[in-house]
Design an enzyme around this catalytic site. Structure first.
Site, short mmCIF file in Angstrom:
data_model
loop_
_atom_site.label_atom_id
_atom_site.label_comp_id
_atom_site.label_asym_id
_atom_site.label_seq_id
_atom_site.Cartn_x
_atom_site.Cartn_y
_atom_site.Cartn_z
N CYS A 292 84.24 45.57 64.38
CA CYS A 292 85.58 46.47 64.01
C CYS A 292 85.30 47.80 64.49
O CYS A 292 86.15 48.77 64.45
CB CYS A 292 86.11 46.37 62.78
N GLN B 286 70.08 64.34 74.24
CA GLN B 286 69.70 62.96 74.07
C GLN B 286 69.21 62.43 72.76
O GLN B 286 68.81 61.32 72.43
CB GLN B 286 68.56 62.85 75.12
N VAL C 130 68.80 61.61 68.93
CA VAL C 130 69.52 60.92 67.96
C VAL C 130 69.34 61.42 66.48
O VAL C 130 69.57 60.80 65.49
CB VAL C 130 69.53 59.39 68.00
N ASP C 131 68.46 62.28 66.50
CA ASP C 131 67.92 62.70 65.05
C ASP C 131 68.54 63.52 64.06
O ASP C 131 67.93 63.98 63.27
CB ASP C 131 66.49 63.35 65.51
N TYR D 224 64.42 50.52 62.86
CA TYR D 224 65.46 51.54 62.89
C TYR D 224 65.32 52.08 61.11
O TYR D 224 65.52 53.24 61.21
CB TYR D 224 66.68 51.08 63.16
N HIS E 209 73.35 60.24 73.27
CA HIS E 209 72.81 58.83 72.68
C HIS E 209 73.31 58.52 71.38
O HIS E 209 72.62 57.61 70.98
CB HIS E 209 71.27 58.85 72.96
N CYS F 47 79.77 49.16 63.28
CA CYS F 47 80.14 47.75 62.84
C CYS F 47 80.21 47.06 64.43
O CYS F 47 80.90 47.65 65.22
CB CYS F 47 81.40 47.51 62.24
N THR G 16 62.29 67.11 78.00
CA THR G 16 62.76 65.93 78.47
C THR G 16 62.20 65.55 79.72
O THR G 16 61.86 66.24 80.47
CB THR G 16 64.30 65.85 78.45
P1 NAD Z 1 60.49 61.60 76.21
O1 NAD Z 1 59.70 61.07 75.10
O2 NAD Z 1 60.80 60.63 77.38
O3 NAD Z 1 59.71 62.81 76.93
C1 NAD Z 1 59.39 64.03 75.94
C2 NAD Z 1 59.12 65.26 76.79
O4 NAD Z 1 59.13 66.21 75.97
C3 NAD Z 1 58.04 64.99 77.80
O5 NAD Z 1 58.44 65.48 79.08
C4 NAD Z 1 56.97 66.01 77.24
O6 NAD Z 1 56.14 66.74 77.99
C5 NAD Z 1 57.88 67.24 76.49
N1 NAD Z 1 57.31 67.69 75.21
C6 NAD Z 1 56.82 67.28 74.36
N2 NAD Z 1 56.29 68.24 73.20
C7 NAD Z 1 57.26 69.18 73.74
C8 NAD Z 1 57.29 70.72 73.09
N3 NAD Z 1 56.74 70.96 71.86
N4 NAD Z 1 58.00 71.47 73.70
C9 NAD Z 1 58.61 71.10 74.94
N5 NAD Z 1 58.48 69.89 75.74
C10 NAD Z 1 57.69 69.04 74.92
O7 NAD Z 1 61.96 61.98 75.69
P2 NAD Z 1 63.50 61.97 76.36
O8 NAD Z 1 63.52 62.49 77.70
O9 NAD Z 1 64.39 62.38 75.62
O10 NAD Z 1 63.77 60.46 76.71
C11 NAD Z 1 63.36 59.70 75.72
C12 NAD Z 1 64.85 58.69 75.04
O11 NAD Z 1 64.54 58.50 73.69
C13 NAD Z 1 66.01 59.76 74.96
O12 NAD Z 1 66.96 58.78 75.44
C14 NAD Z 1 66.39 59.92 73.42
O13 NAD Z 1 67.54 59.28 73.11
C15 NAD Z 1 65.08 58.87 72.80
N6 NAD Z 1 64.44 59.51 71.61
C16 NAD Z 1 64.83 60.53 70.81
C17 NAD Z 1 64.30 61.13 69.72
C18 NAD Z 1 64.82 61.83 68.92
O14 NAD Z 1 66.21 61.75 68.71
N7 NAD Z 1 64.04 62.88 68.23
C19 NAD Z 1 62.95 60.56 69.81
C20 NAD Z 1 62.24 59.82 70.85
C21 NAD Z 1 63.14 59.27 71.75
ZN ZN Z 2 83.50 45.84 60.88
#
Ligand code: NAD
Ligand code: ZN
Length: 246
Positions: free
Chosen positions: A128, A99, A101-102, A65, A117, A125, A186
């Protein structure tokens, strides 16, 4: 590029819900999980971002992380994130469900947002539940809570954990009420977020997908926009601006 059917829907719609995934941040340089970058030091990301991995080896978990946070330090929102900020002006009842978290949607300026997410820039924590905006640099040691001394963890939903009930209900409500639902960048495999597009469709929404690749939603979409979100969304925003001002 956009069908008349979609344009008519967008001209008249007041209730619009958007679901975003890792794909919308790919053009900012944040790796997706399922692409070619889905490995960290030979560990599968999907095995590291789990509650079991945290319990088994908090040191390794925190290294992962810490690396993800550092990788985000210089990352900026892209034109796709900014276009979705404009959507708040176009549609009276609008909700962005992400979804990711960035923190990039918030950095871009989105305010009507549910972070399903969590947010990787916050700590929570394990005892707490105190939330802190991260300052910890856990490279050398595992961070602990300043209030009670227990282990802290990133304030994100890990694989194997439940989502925040209130946020999930808000997202489900927005999906079932909307006239147009966008599923953007997604892969549609992580539940329960993956059910939101189907929920919207079952309740009569016009389903639009923006993705570079085929997903489980594609065949159910009313409009499939194939390509990078950072290119398609600004074009779409421009068209919406034009048709709504007529
Ligand atoms: P995923 O990695 O499973 O899928 C990414 C999707 O985005 C794919 O279908 C791909 O074809 C598409 N894609 C890639 N580049 C693209 C673009 N430029 N334009 C449009 N589409 C594009 O991602 P997910 O479905 O979000 O699931 C992954 C899990 O992991 C989620 O729960 C998420 O919380 C987490 N995650 C978050 C981040 C972040 O915060 N940026 C990064 C990686 C994973
Ligand atoms: Zn605490």
């Amino acid at each position: 590029m956009f069908t008349n059917k979609l344009l008519a829907r967008l001209r008249d719609a007041t209730t619009v819900t958007v679901l975003t995934g890792a794909g919308i941040s790919a053009e900012s340089g944040v790796p997706t999980f399922r692409g070619k970058d889905g490995l960290w030091q030979n560990h599968k990301v999907e095995e590291l971002a789990t509650i079991a991995a945290f319990q088994k080896n908090p040191q390794l978990f925190w290294q992962f992380y810490s690396w993800r946070r550092k990788a985000l330090r210089d990352v900026k929102p892209n034109l796709g994130h900014y276009a979705l900020v404009d959507f708040e002006r176009y549609f009276k009842d609008y909700l962005l469900v992400t979804q990711n978290v960035d923190n990039l949607h918030i950095l871009a300026g989105s305010t009507k947002i549910v972070e399903l997410h969590g947010n990787i820039l916050r700590d929570r924590c394990t005892k707490c539940n105190a939330i802190t905006v991260t300052a910890a640099d856990p490279d050398s040691q595992i961070p602990t809570c300043k209030k009670c001394g227990a282990l802290v963890r990133p304030d994100v939903v890990l694989f194997g954990e439940n989502l925040n009930e209130i946020l999930l209900r808000k997202a489900q409500h927005a999906a079932s009420e909307c006239e147009v639902f966008f599923s953007i960048g997604t892969s549609g495999v992580v539940e329960p977020a993956a059910s939101l597009p189907f929920l919207s469709k079952a309740n009569g929404a016009f389903l639009v997908e923006i993705n570079e690749e085929e997903t489980p939603f594609s065949v159910h979409s009313n409009e499939m926009l194939r390509g990078p979100a950072g290119k398609i969304l600004p074009q779409l925003a421009m068209v919406i601006e034009k048709i709504q001002s007529r």
